[in-house]
Write a protein that holds these residues in place. Structure first.
Motif, PDB file in Angstrom:
ATOM      1  N   THR A 307       0.833  -1.211   0.000  1.00 29.05           N
ATOM      2  CA  THR A 307       0.000   0.000   0.000  1.00 29.05           C
ATOM      3  C   THR A 307       0.865   1.258   0.000  1.00 29.05           C
ATOM      4  O   THR A 307       0.598   2.219  -0.725  1.00 29.05           O
ATOM      5  CB  THR A 307      -0.930  -0.006   1.216  1.00 29.05           C
ATOM      6  N   ALA A 308       1.914   1.258   0.828  1.00 28.13           N
ATOM      7  CA  ALA A 308       2.799   2.427   0.898  1.00 28.13           C
ATOM      8  C   ALA A 308       3.512   2.648  -0.439  1.00 28.13           C
ATOM      9  O   ALA A 308       3.657   3.797  -0.895  1.00 28.13           O
ATOM     10  CB  ALA A 308       3.819   2.246   2.021  1.00 28.13           C
ATOM     11  N   LEU A 309       3.943   1.580  -1.072  1.00 26.10           N
ATOM     12  CA  LEU A 309       4.603   1.704  -2.370  1.00 26.10           C
ATOM     13  C   LEU A 309       3.653   2.292  -3.410  1.00 26.10           C
ATOM     14  O   LEU A 309       4.034   3.182  -4.186  1.00 26.10           O
ATOM     15  CB  LEU A 309       5.118   0.336  -2.828  1.00 26.10           C
ATOM     16  N   LEU A 310       2.423   1.805  -3.419  1.00 24.79           N
ATOM     17  CA  LEU A 310       1.455   2.301  -4.392  1.00 24.79           C
ATOM     18  C   LEU A 310       1.096   3.755  -4.123  1.00 24.79           C
ATOM     19  O   LEU A 310       0.977   4.561  -5.065  1.00 24.79           O
ATOM     20  CB  LEU A 310       0.200   1.428  -4.365  1.00 24.79           C
ATOM     21  N   GLN A 329      16.590  -3.171  -4.110  1.00 18.25           N
ATOM     22  CA  GLN A 329      17.311  -2.982  -2.857  1.00 18.25           C
ATOM     23  C   GLN A 329      16.669  -3.775  -1.723  1.00 18.25           C
ATOM     24  O   GLN A 329      17.367  -4.390  -0.905  1.00 18.25           O
ATOM     25  CB  GLN A 329      17.339  -1.487  -2.501  1.00 18.25           C
ATOM     26  N   LEU A 330      15.363  -3.767  -1.666  1.00 22.12           N
ATOM     27  CA  LEU A 330      14.669  -4.524  -0.618  1.00 22.12           C
ATOM     28  C   LEU A 330      14.902  -6.023  -0.780  1.00 22.12           C
ATOM     29  O   LEU A 330      15.115  -6.742   0.198  1.00 22.12           O
ATOM     30  CB  LEU A 330      13.175  -4.212  -0.649  1.00 22.12           C
ATOM     31  N   ILE A 340       9.477  -8.707   3.808  1.00 23.67           N
ATOM     32  CA  ILE A 340       9.950  -7.327   3.661  1.00 23.67           C
ATOM     33  C   ILE A 340       8.869  -6.429   4.239  1.00 23.67           C
ATOM     34  O   ILE A 340       7.712  -6.474   3.824  1.00 23.67           O
ATOM     35  CB  ILE A 340      10.217  -6.989   2.186  1.00 23.67           C
ATOM     36  N   SER A 341       9.278  -5.599   5.185  1.00 22.11           N
ATOM     37  CA  SER A 341       8.300  -4.808   5.931  1.00 22.11           C
ATOM     38  C   SER A 341       8.399  -3.329   5.586  1.00 22.11           C
ATOM     39  O   SER A 341       9.305  -2.879   4.869  1.00 22.11           O
ATOM     40  CB  SER A 341       8.527  -5.001   7.428  1.00 22.11           C
ATOM     41  N   LEU A 342       7.490  -2.564   6.139  1.00 23.70           N
ATOM     42  CA  LEU A 342       7.472  -1.125   5.937  1.00 23.70           C
ATOM     43  C   LEU A 342       8.718  -0.476   6.517  1.00 23.70           C
ATOM     44  O   LEU A 342       9.243   0.502   5.959  1.00 23.70           O
ATOM     45  CB  LEU A 342       6.210  -0.526   6.576  1.00 23.70           C
ATOM     46  N   SER A 343       9.222  -1.004   7.640  1.00 23.15           N
ATOM     47  CA  SER A 343      10.437  -0.429   8.228  1.00 23.15           C
ATOM     48  C   SER A 343      11.640  -0.626   7.299  1.00 23.15           C
ATOM     49  O   SER A 343      12.527   0.239   7.230  1.00 23.15           O
ATOM     50  CB  SER A 343      10.713  -1.063   9.591  1.00 23.15           C
ATOM     51  N   ASP A 344      11.690  -1.749   6.586  1.00 28.48           N
ATOM     52  CA  ASP A 344      12.761  -1.943   5.601  1.00 28.48           C
ATOM     53  C   ASP A 344      12.669  -0.880   4.504  1.00 28.48           C
ATOM     54  O   ASP A 344      13.691  -0.350   4.048  1.00 28.48           O
ATOM     55  CB  ASP A 344      12.662  -3.339   4.975  1.00 28.48           C
ATOM     56  N   TYR A 345      11.474  -0.597   4.092  1.00 32.86           N
ATOM     57  CA  TYR A 345      11.239   0.408   3.052  1.00 32.86           C
ATOM     58  C   TYR A 345      11.707   1.786   3.517  1.00 32.86           C
ATOM     59  O   TYR A 345      12.367   2.526   2.789  1.00 32.86           O
ATOM     60  CB  TYR A 345       9.760   0.413   2.696  1.00 32.86           C
ATOM     61  N   ASN A 346      11.391   2.116   4.769  1.00 36.92           N
ATOM     62  CA  ASN A 346      11.820   3.407   5.305  1.00 36.92           C
ATOM     63  C   ASN A 346      13.347   3.498   5.377  1.00 36.92           C
ATOM     64  O   ASN A 346      13.923   4.572   5.174  1.00 36.92           O
ATOM     65  CB  ASN A 346      11.224   3.620   6.700  1.00 36.92           C
ATOM     66  N   ALA A 353      13.359   9.425  -1.824  1.00 34.07           N
ATOM     67  CA  ALA A 353      14.751   9.683  -1.423  1.00 34.07           C
ATOM     68  C   ALA A 353      15.637   8.454  -1.545  1.00 34.07           C
ATOM     69  O   ALA A 353      16.726   8.435  -0.975  1.00 34.07           O
ATOM     70  CB  ALA A 353      14.784  10.199   0.016  1.00 34.07           C
ATOM     71  N   CYS A 354      15.217   7.448  -2.313  1.00 36.94           N
ATOM     72  CA  CYS A 354      16.001   6.212  -2.368  1.00 36.94           C
ATOM     73  C   CYS A 354      17.373   6.429  -3.011  1.00 36.94           C
ATOM     74  O   CYS A 354      18.375   5.834  -2.594  1.00 36.94           O
ATOM     75  CB  CYS A 354      15.232   5.117  -3.092  1.00 36.94           C
ATOM     76  N   LEU A 355      17.455   7.307  -4.026  1.00 33.96           N
ATOM     77  CA  LEU A 355      18.740   7.552  -4.682  1.00 33.96           C
ATOM     78  C   LEU A 355      19.666   8.377  -3.794  1.00 33.96           C
ATOM     79  O   LEU A 355      20.883   8.141  -3.767  1.00 33.96           O
ATOM     80  CB  LEU A 355      18.519   8.255  -6.016  1.00 33.96           C
ATOM     81  N   ASP A 356      19.106   9.331  -3.050  1.00 34.77           N
ATOM     82  CA  ASP A 356      19.932  10.095  -2.118  1.00 34.77           C
ATOM     83  C   ASP A 356      20.477   9.185  -1.017  1.00 34.77           C
ATOM     84  O   ASP A 356      21.628   9.336  -0.585  1.00 34.77           O
ATOM     85  CB  ASP A 356      19.115  11.229  -1.503  1.00 34.77           C
TER      86      ASP A 356
END
Length: 912
Positions: A307-310, A329-330, A340-346, A353-356
């Motif tokens: 859901t967060a990704l979408l 990356q995940l 794979i959880s939301l905390s992994d995504y954060n 900001a994934c590239l930064d």
């Protein structure tokens, strides 16, 4: 397979409803009309059958040849091997396949243009979506591997020649294919289809050849490149050839589509344009979850993470590349059978900001951690490795773009951070079949748009890449137009900016021989425009110029002042002598004795100027900018004076020979001062003078040797203006004369030395041309000759220095061939000789400085031992600087060595 009754549907109805890839069988049974299928149900059946062929599950995964292939590919474009994990585009695939089938049913060539914004997934749609499904319809389509113009669209690893060679399975060599293309497009028909004729190729039963050009915008980025020009010619011929039966499939941005329309590469009546639609939320969910169903590593993604990704994707413009990178990356961080959880995504920075976050990891910064103490050093090293090698400003659109860079171009101290970029999957290595060298590039254009650090780097020096590209484009146009002065495009501030590249060691490597020759021509035009129509006599103007220069004061040392004053005196003598000569010519019928005295005066003047110009040439290597300008002006004026002393039959042979020697000296001085065109004129005149003299007395060994030296100087001037083939011819003449002289007196060490110099010059020309095998052969023969001379004369310092130079030349050539052990051994051999000479002459600054260059090269070749070579170099340079014996140009050496050592000492990267 579908079974139908003989009378239930006509052939045309079946063709309209059933995909061509489905086999239809008529059963010999009678079905009552009441039992016939309604047309709408057959259409639904057709859609279901077609979907089963489009679905990613219908392709093998993982590929047979790569069982461990990850199901998430990150920023890398998908390939046909990834068809089994290509999800979310079934609707677009159906529509584009229908358009292509309609093109295949018609006559003549056709074009299909896939358009979309950067990051829309065009390359992946082609390679993992459309082309693997077209390949299943072999009765309708013959699909070539994808062409990418940015990698050499004609002969490169992803070019047309290589694509045809792959399709032919090795039955035709790349050379045969290139010749067939050069001979005309029609000659390709027998090559591609065996014995079929072009007419056969256009029948309805013959499959259409599909040529796919991905990233077609590269075709119009630099049309002066030979690769692009050749590919454009073939594509244009295929488009215009009515009986070709070829479909050309392009992917391009919206701006490039306009260029395609203007280029006449699209058939007017048979072009289909397909804008790639944006993903719906349901399609994006398939992109996220679909590959997991086929992963060899069973793990799951929590529902709240999906859901967060979408949600993040819907809030982001062009989210696909960022989503692909985050998923990769995940997946890399996920434990087997884990979730794979939301905390992994954060922790990876989420989509925005994934590239930064990846850039921070490259610099050694973890999430929510303060910068390390040496953060600024790491930042500077990263910038130095990226700009302008891997990212620059496109001069045509004034926008940032990626660049393919040779690994050897990237500064050695930045390589550890470049390797970190590769580990973070932001950079990939590229190996071209046409070159033994390894290149690298940033993986996706999204880095230019969404990586804040890279955007900041480009903003700091936005025009550097544009200057380089603009200079290269102008130099190629000038070279293509026979190097006409009318094609000089750089002047004023634009020329000054381009000339600034010479002061940048990192960017100078980007300029080839043609670029440097073009800059020389620009300077020559600038010089002529600056000159006034009427100039005061030399004897009046030069003392004032010298006085003005001496007034500069403390920057110029007294010995240098004496040299400049000597140049003015020589010039004045030469001017007086030239005036005397004209006076003598007017009265020569009655004053033969006076003529002889005048010739002697001219000879003496030329001899004096020759001697002083030699001294100036040596001092020029350590002079400042004002000194360089004065020497250049002095040499130019002496050259003009000498070139006016021609076509005078009364000249004595001795005077002709003296004039030739003087012209050689002037040419070498002008080459050093980067005034190559005038140097070339002087060298050509010198050759003509000595040719005339040797024709009068072919047995005069001294004159023959002078002619050999004149050819050598001519070759140097030709090399300076970028005429490598001309230089090769001149050096061969030089070598032939030197060999003939040496064979006539085998015990004469000077003439054997001359042979070694001539061979070395020939090797230099081969090196400049990129023919490293021939260069290595010439350098090897030079080394053998000098070793023999040194064995016979062990204490001769000139022979020792010459042998060390041979080792350096061989080392540079082996490094170009990527023979690192051989190159290292050669530079170590040179260093050993230079150290021996320095120990024998500890007060000789030049002997000490000779050890710096091989140490620098050894530091480049052997990174783990770089400090071992740079520290002694620093000690020598600092000692000479403290003693006031380090020239101004060598002060730059001191700055560079200090900079490299500081970078090595402060770099967090431990080299292997």
């Amino acid at each position: 397979m579908i079974c139908v009754a003989p009378e239930s549907l006509s052939n045309d109805e079946i063709a309209a409803l059933v995909p061509a890839s489905v086999v239809v069988v008529r059963l010999p049974i009678h079905i009552d009309a009441a039992a016939a299928f309604p047309a709408e149900r057959l259409a639904a059946l057709k859609a279901a059958l077609e979907s089963s062929r489009l679905d990613a599950h219908s392709f093998d995964w993982p590929p047979e040849q790569e069982k461990s292939r990850p199901c998430y590919r990150g920023l890398e474009p998908l390939t046909p091997a990834d068809a089994g994990v290509f999800f979310g585009r079934d609707r677009a695939l159906r529509e584009s396949l229908e358009a292509l089938r309609s093109l295949a049913h018609g006559r003549g060539s056709g074009a299909f243009v896939l358009t979309g914004a950067t990051g829309a997934g065009k390359s992946s749609f082609l390679c993992a979506g459309l082309l693997p499904r077209l390949a299943r319809e072999g009765e309708s389509f013959c699909v070539l591997p994808v062409l990418r113009p940015g990698r050499g669209g004609f002969r490169g690893a992803q070019g047309l020649v290589q694509a045809i060679a792959v399709m032919k399975g090795g039955t035709s060599t790349p050379q045969q294919i290139a010749e067939a293309l050069a001979g005309g497009v029609r000659t390709l028909a027998p090559l591609l289809r065996g014995q079929e004729t072009p007419a056969d190729a256009n029948t309805s039963s013959s499959p259409k050849l599909v040529v796919t050009v991905d990233q077609a915008e590269m075709l119009f980025r630099d049309q002066t490149r030979d690769e692009h020009a050749k590919l454009l010619l073939v594509l244009k011929a295929l488009t215009d050839w009515e009986d070709s039966g070829v479909i050309i499939l392009y992917s391009a941005t919206a701006g490039a589509f306009e260029s395609l329309q203007c280029s006449a590469l699209l058939p007017a009546m048979r072009t289909r344009v397909f804008p790639l639609p944006a993903f719906s939320r349901a399609e994006l969910e398939l992109v996220i979850s679909g590959p997991l169903q086929r992963s060899a590593n069973p793990y799951r993604i929590d529902a709240e993470l999906v859901t967060a990704l979408l949600d993040d994707a819907e809030a982001c413009a062009n989210p696909l590349p960022l989503l692909a990178y985050v998923l990769e990356q995940l997946a890399r961080r996920s434990p087997p059978n884990g979730a794979i959880s939301l905390s992994d995504y954060n922790s990876v920075g989420r989509l925005a900001a994934c590239l930064d976050a990846a850039g921070d990891r490259v610099l050694g910064m973890g999430a929510d951690q303060p910068p390390p103490p040496d953060h600024d050093v790491r930042l500077a090293l990263l910038r130095r490795g990226l700009i302008p090698w891997l990212a620059c400003i496109d001069p045509q659109g004034d926008a940032p773009r990626r660049r393919l860079a040779m690994m050897r171009e990237i500064p050695v101290t930045s390589l550890p951070l470049i390797e970190r970029l590769e580990q973070e999957r932001l950079l990939r290595r590229v190996r071209d079949t046409e070159s033994p060298e390894t290149a690298c590039e940033l993986v996706h254009d999204v880095l230019l748009e969404r990586w804040s650090l890279l955007r900041a780097f480009l903003a700091e020096e936005p025009r550097l890449g544009a200057v380089v590209e603009g200079l290269k484009r102008a130099s190629r146009n000038w070279d293509r137009n026979v190097r006409s002065p009318d094609c000089i495009a750089h002047a004023g501030a634009q020329l000054e900016t381009a000339e600034h590249l010479y002061a940048q060691p990192d960017t100078l490597a980007l300029l080839d021989a043609t670029d440097r020759a073009y800059l020389v021509a620009c300077r020559d035009v600038k010089k002529h425009e600056r000159e006034t129509p009427a100039q005061a006599p030399l004897i009046e103007i030069e003392p004032r110029r010298a006085e003005m220069f001496v007034s500069k004061g403390e920057r110029t040392r007294r010995p240098a002042r004496l040299a400049w004053a000597g140049a003015v005196v020589a010039l004045s003598i030469a001017g007086v002598a030239a005036w005397k000569w004209q006076e003598a010519l007017q009265e020569k019928s009655a004053a033969d004795a006076r003529l002889a005295r005048t010739e002697a005066s001219i000879e003496s003047a030329i001899g004096s100027s020759n001697s002083l110009l030699k001294d100036l040439t040596q001092k020029l290597s350590t002079g400042n900018t004002e000194q360089t300008r004065l020497v250049k002006d002095v040499a130019s004026r002496v050259s003009d004076m000498q070139l006016r002393l021609d076509d005078q039959d009364a000249f004595s042979r001795t005077l002709r020979r003296t004039q030739s020697v003087g012209l050689n000296t002037i040419a070498q001085t002008l080459i050093t001062a980067m005034n190559a065109p005038q140097a070339l004129s002087a060298a050509q005149k010198s050759v003509l003078l000595m040719q005339k003299l040797t024709s009068l007395d072919s047995n005069n060994a001294g004159w023959r040797r002078d002619l050999s030296v004149s050819y050598e100087t001519l070759g140097d001037a030709q090399l300076a203006v970028g005429d490598v083939d001309g230089a090769l011819a001149s050096y061969r003449f030089d070598l032939n004369i030197a060999k003939a002289l040496a064979s006539s007196a085998p015990d004469n060490p000077q003439w054997r030395w001359d042979v070694s110099v001539s061979r070395e010059k020939l090797g230099d020309a081969y090196f400049a041309k990129g023919e490293f095998d021939k260069a290595l052969e010439a350098y090897g023969e030079t080394r053998a000759t000098r070793e023999a001379l040194l064995n016979a004369n062990p204490s001769n310092t000139r022979f020792q220095r010459g042998l060390a130079i041979s080792y350096e030349r061989i080392g540079s050539t082996l490094a170009k061939r990527l023979d690192i052990p051989g190159a290292t051994a050669s530079f170590e051999g040179a260093l050993e000789i230079y150290q021996k000479l320095a120990r024998a002459n500890p007060e000789d600054a030049q002997a000490l400085l000779s050890t710096i260059a091989p140490r620098w090269r050894l530091a480049e070749l052997n990174r783990p031992r770089a400090r071992d070579h740079l520290n002694p170099a620093l000690e020598i340079l600092e000692r000479l600087a403290a003693q006031g014996r380090l020239g101004e140009d060598k002060e730059q050496w001191l700055v560079r060595v200090r900079s490299e050592l500081a970078a090595l000492d402060q770099s967090p990267i431990q080299t292997p």
